[in-house]
Design an enzyme around this catalytic site. Structure first.
Site, PDB file in Angstrom:
ATOM      1  N   CYS A 321      55.202  60.202  -4.181  1.00 28.81           N
ATOM      2  CA  CYS A 321      55.151  59.246  -2.523  1.00 28.81           C
ATOM      3  C   CYS A 321      56.163  60.582  -1.156  1.00 28.81           C
ATOM      4  O   CYS A 321      56.942  59.401  -0.703  1.00 28.81           O
ATOM      5  CB  CYS A 321      56.657  58.397  -3.154  1.00 28.81           C
ATOM      6  N   GLU A 355      52.771  57.647   0.321  1.00 28.94           N
ATOM      7  CA  GLU A 355      51.404  56.945  -0.626  1.00 28.94           C
ATOM      8  C   GLU A 355      50.571  58.018  -0.773  1.00 28.94           C
ATOM      9  O   GLU A 355      49.764  57.232  -0.493  1.00 28.94           O
ATOM     10  CB  GLU A 355      51.758  55.633  -2.029  1.00 28.94           C
TER      11      GLU A 355
END
Length: 363
Positions: A321, A355
């Site tokens: 992330c 992501e």
């Protein structure tokens, strides 16, 4: 105003440049719906005399009238949350015991339009029997689940979770998602991430998978279909309990969960420390034949010692992330591995968040 395609291209260009030093192949890009993609949302409650409204505040500024953004709806959130918002506000506005010192609300929904939404009402007062009676009536009237919170209090009227159903390569998986627990808020992109990870894993049923930071088993369940056995680790007791429920509910019998941090698992692997938690669960690391490791670490990335363990595996599936810490970790991993695939998942449209999925193969 930047269009969705323009902002997605900006993210694609940014990540491509970040990965260029590692000779990464062309990005696979998985776009999101532009609106109504979040299954989770939270708002402050703004009181002005007898009037109340949902509110957010400008990023980086104090919660005050100067930074206040009043909301009647929230197009980022799921349709079900938007449908509920005015009904909930109207009902609580008409009930003094529910509106008094109410200052925050959290919504947790699922992809299923038939599932009830979990609503957490948070207060600056102690919640008493009168509050609970009014909240139960509200729960019945709106056909939702309600939790009440105040300092030192958590009142669960019926349940503190929802059950999400995600489909991966034609199979449906059930997930118990707890109030306050971590889940991927963009469920449709989550399905794409799970499918990508399973494709990256290939068919390795003669070998085993090690997973670190498994949470509630989000990736664990579908990945287990591609390996002989899976050993997954997670330090949070709450997440481990949810993962165990998910394993049982989906009738999967080749997963074991070890309640260890990534650092502790590294110590166990090296033999520098023995853990009673492994012994009592009947987990013997020597009995596994691992070919692949899957990691989905926090924003800080993987610590140095765990990174050494990760580098020992033939195949690494890394979901990140944070592109910054991902690239820091790749500086080490690409000394021994090459990047086979890389993907961008747009979990949060119109934000800077990215992501990333990376498949690395030992050179």
């Amino acid at each position: 105003m930047t269009t969705y395609n323009e902002q997605l291209q900006q993210k694609t260009n940014y990540l491509t440049e970040k990965l260029r030093p590692f000779h990464a192949p062309k990005l696979q890009v998985f776009p999101s719906a532009e609106q109504h993609y979040r299954q989770r949302a939270e708002f402050r409650i703004w009181h002005e005399g007898d009037a109340m409204s949902y509110a957010m505040f400008q990023a980086g500024q104090k919660a005050s009238s100067a930074s206040l953004i009043k909301l009647d709806n929230f197009p980022t959130a799921a349709h079900s949350i938007n449908d509920l918002m005015p009904k909930l506000m109207h009902a609580i506005s008409d009930c003094p015991v529910l509106r008094e010192r109410w200052y925050q609300v959290e919504f947790l929904a699922t992809l299923s339009v038939d599932s009830k939404i979990l609503v957490t009402l948070i207060y600056h007062k102690r919640l008493d029997d009168a509050w609970e009676a009014a909240a139960r009536q509200l729960q019945n009237d709106l056909n939702i689940w309600i939790i009440g919170r105040s300092r030192g209090q958590k009142i669960v009227l019926t349940q503190d979770f929802v059950t999400e159903k995600l489909t991966v390569h034609g199979r449906e998986f059930q997930y118990r998602q707890l109030e306050g627990g971590f889940t991927q808020p963009n469920a449709q992109i989550c399905e794409k991430m799970l499918a990508w990870a399973c494709n990256a894993a290939g068919n390795s049923k003669q070998f085993d998978l090690l997973e670190l930071y498994c949470g509630n088993g989000n990736f664990t369940l579908p990945l287990s279909q591609h390996f002989r056995r899976v050993l997954a680790t997670e330090i949070s007791k709450t997440s481990v309990a949810a993962a165990q429920w998910n394993i049982s509910a989906n009738q999967i019998n080749n997963i074991q969960i070890a309640r260890l941090s990534a650092e502790e698992l590294t110590e166990a692997f090296s033999g520098s420390r023995a853990f009673q938690r492994l012994t009592t669960q009947g987990i013997d690391l020597q009995h596994y034949d691992f070919s692949t490791i899957f990691i989905d670490p926090p924003r800080a990335g993987v610590d140095d010692e765990t990174l050494k363990l990760v580098a020992k595996f033939e195949h690494i599936i890394y979901v990140s992330c944070n592109p910054e810490t991902l690239c820091e970790n790749l500086q080490y991993l690409t000394q021994m591995h090459k990047i086979q695939e890389v993907a961008l998942f747009d979990q949060f449209p119109f934000t800077h968040h990215i992501e990333t999925g990376v498949l690395l193969i030992k050179k």
